[in-house]
Scaffold this active site. Sequence first.
Site, PDB file in Angstrom:
ATOM      1  N   GLU A  20     -18.100 -19.644 -54.800  1.00  0.00           N
ATOM      2  CA  GLU A  20     -19.034 -19.830 -53.677  1.00  0.00           C
ATOM      3  C   GLU A  20     -20.275 -18.965 -53.901  1.00  0.00           C
ATOM      4  OE1 GLU A  20     -18.535 -21.666 -50.445  1.00  0.00           O
ATOM      5  OE2 GLU A  20     -20.678 -21.261 -50.427  1.00  0.00           O
ATOM      6  N   SER A 144      -7.757 -28.522 -50.124  1.00  0.00           N
ATOM      7  CA  SER A 144      -8.576 -28.162 -48.977  1.00  0.00           C
ATOM      8  C   SER A 144      -9.432 -29.339 -48.512  1.00  0.00           C
ATOM      9  CB  SER A 144      -9.447 -26.969 -49.395  1.00  0.00           C
ATOM     10  OG  SER A 144     -10.502 -26.790 -48.526  1.00  0.00           O
ATOM     11  N   THR A 176     -17.262 -25.684 -43.487  1.00  0.00           N
ATOM     12  CA  THR A 176     -18.286 -25.842 -44.523  1.00  0.00           C
ATOM     13  C   THR A 176     -19.703 -25.620 -44.011  1.00  0.00           C
ATOM     14  OG1 THR A 176     -16.809 -27.431 -45.535  1.00  0.00           O
ATOM     15  CG2 THR A 176     -19.113 -27.526 -46.240  1.00  0.00           C
ATOM     16  N   HIS A 203     -11.654 -20.800 -45.058  1.00  0.00           N
ATOM     17  CA  HIS A 203     -12.934 -20.602 -45.748  1.00  0.00           C
ATOM     18  C   HIS A 203     -14.030 -20.826 -44.707  1.00  0.00           C
ATOM     19  CE1 HIS A 203     -15.766 -21.158 -49.235  1.00  0.00           C
ATOM     20  NE2 HIS A 203     -16.387 -21.949 -48.382  1.00  0.00           N
ATOM     21  N   HIS A 300     -25.061  10.888 -28.883  1.00  0.00           N
ATOM     22  CA  HIS A 300     -24.163  10.455 -29.961  1.00  0.00           C
ATOM     23  C   HIS A 300     -23.953  11.592 -30.959  1.00  0.00           C
ATOM     24  CE1 HIS A 300     -24.118   5.903 -29.450  1.00  0.00           C
ATOM     25  NE2 HIS A 300     -24.784   6.371 -28.417  1.00  0.00           N
TER      26      HIS A 300
HETATM   27  C1  HCA Z   1     -18.878 -26.590 -50.605  1.00  0.00           C
HETATM   28  C2  HCA Z   1     -17.383 -26.539 -50.749  1.00  0.00           C
HETATM   29  C3  HCA Z   1     -16.700 -25.454 -49.994  1.00  0.00           C
HETATM   30  C4  HCA Z   1     -15.241 -25.571 -50.350  1.00  0.00           C
HETATM   31  C5  HCA Z   1     -14.309 -24.732 -49.585  1.00  0.00           C
HETATM   32  C6  HCA Z   1     -12.883 -24.875 -49.984  1.00  0.00           C
HETATM   33  C7  HCA Z   1     -16.913 -25.589 -48.466  1.00  0.00           C
HETATM   34  O1  HCA Z   1     -19.570 -25.943 -51.401  1.00  0.00           O
HETATM   35  O2  HCA Z   1     -19.330 -27.303 -49.757  1.00  0.00           O
HETATM   36  O3  HCA Z   1     -12.609 -25.199 -51.137  1.00  0.00           O
HETATM   37  O4  HCA Z   1     -12.011 -24.637 -49.141  1.00  0.00           O
HETATM   38  O5  HCA Z   1     -17.531 -24.732 -47.873  1.00  0.00           O
HETATM   39  O6  HCA Z   1     -16.423 -26.586 -47.931  1.00  0.00           O
HETATM   40  O7  HCA Z   1     -17.208 -24.193 -50.371  1.00  0.00           O
HETATM   41 CU    CU Z   2     -18.114 -23.006 -48.945  1.00  0.00          CU
END
Ligand code: HCA
Ligand code: CU
Length: 400
Positions: A20, A144, A176, A203, A300
């Site tokens: 990522e 996923s 995403t 994610h 503080h």
């Molecule tokens: C993207 C793919 C992903 C994949 C996440 C995962 C997302 O680049 O669009 O494999 O679980 O955010 O969906 O990074």
């Molecule tokens: Cu992603």
Amino acid sequence: MKRETAAIKGFKIIDSTLREGEQFVGANFTTGQKIDIACTLDEFGVEYIELTSPVVSPRSFQDLRIICTLGLSAVVLTHIRCREEDAIRALEVEGLGGVDIVIGTSSPLRRFSHGLDIPEIIDRAREIITLIRESRPELEVRFSTEDSFRSSREDLLRIYRAVDELGVDRVGVADTVGIATPFQVYELVAVLRREVRAEIEFHGHNDTGCAIANSYAALLAGADCVDTSVLGIGERNGITSLGGLIARLYALDPELIKGKYNLRLLPRLDAMVADIVGVDIPFNNYITGIAAFTHKAGIHAKAILNEPSTYEVLRPEDFGLTRYISIAHRLTGRNAIRWRAEQLGLKLDEDELQEVTAHIKTLADGQHLSLDDVDAIIRRWAKRAPGTGARGRPAAKGGT
Ligand code: HCA
Ligand code: CU
């Protein structure tokens, strides 16, 4: 608190800086940089390191192979589309620990990305998962659903149940586009927890600032793994940052987090990745931002000097860092000035402290003061002949 600690106890980090993170606009890692990042993440103690798909470019393929020969304790994963050519290439990589398969399941992605309907997605998943399982049974397999929070619940569950029956090790929930809220994440993961036997991974993108809270909600709802990247780098404004997730979980249970990870490496990781991708560590970054352990207001400063836990949930020492008390401003207080005077080896009585503090506040109303300015003022105050009883103000810098 106890219930929350129990929920997260066995969680694992899947760090995706090298997948990522490579989708961050400033990232263009060389082989050497990938090795440095992977080795430091491994030393830090993340359980998994995810790398870009080997079909992306010859260099990506080569680098994946190299990282897999480093003998890391972390399991090395590669991220592929749900396609035979991607799987076949991944299967060639010796020392690989697992394959993360992803496919879009929301209607925009189904229509504009791969054009498959749900039964076709399931057929494709069966084909690819079976191929991997039959060729390299030792590999971990994750499946996923991209854009999970804009996919229909019914479609998602159909897919998750099907891949669970095919024996995947993990199913992934992906926010995403960064649209989900912690409540939505909690709810979906809790439902999924009852539906599948596989581990659950979350994610989360950070477009609306919820990535860390969403990851935390996922863990509380029964997720086993969270995806992170160093500084949160990724597509657009990125995903859950490693340091941010660590900060959140440390606040819940410092001992658990200190036991699992080598926290003193976090500043090195953040600095290394910031340098490589050409950004500064944000001033307000979790743990490693320059302001993260800086205290300013007199109230503080006083409490922090007495007992740091009054205004700190994270102990800087645990990350190899130190706190800083800012004193050169109008919000300063007597206790902070006393502390600074002591650091300078000077002793002022209470009246003198009162006066010098008032003087610094007044000066700071009219001009920017540096710590050097304040030190000079404290020194001049301390130099006055003792015992004269004179409360006359020593000349401040620039006159008065
Ligand atoms: C993207 C793919 C992903 C994949 C996440 C995962 C997302 O680049 O669009 O494999 O679980 O955010 O969906 O990074
Ligand atoms: Cu992603």
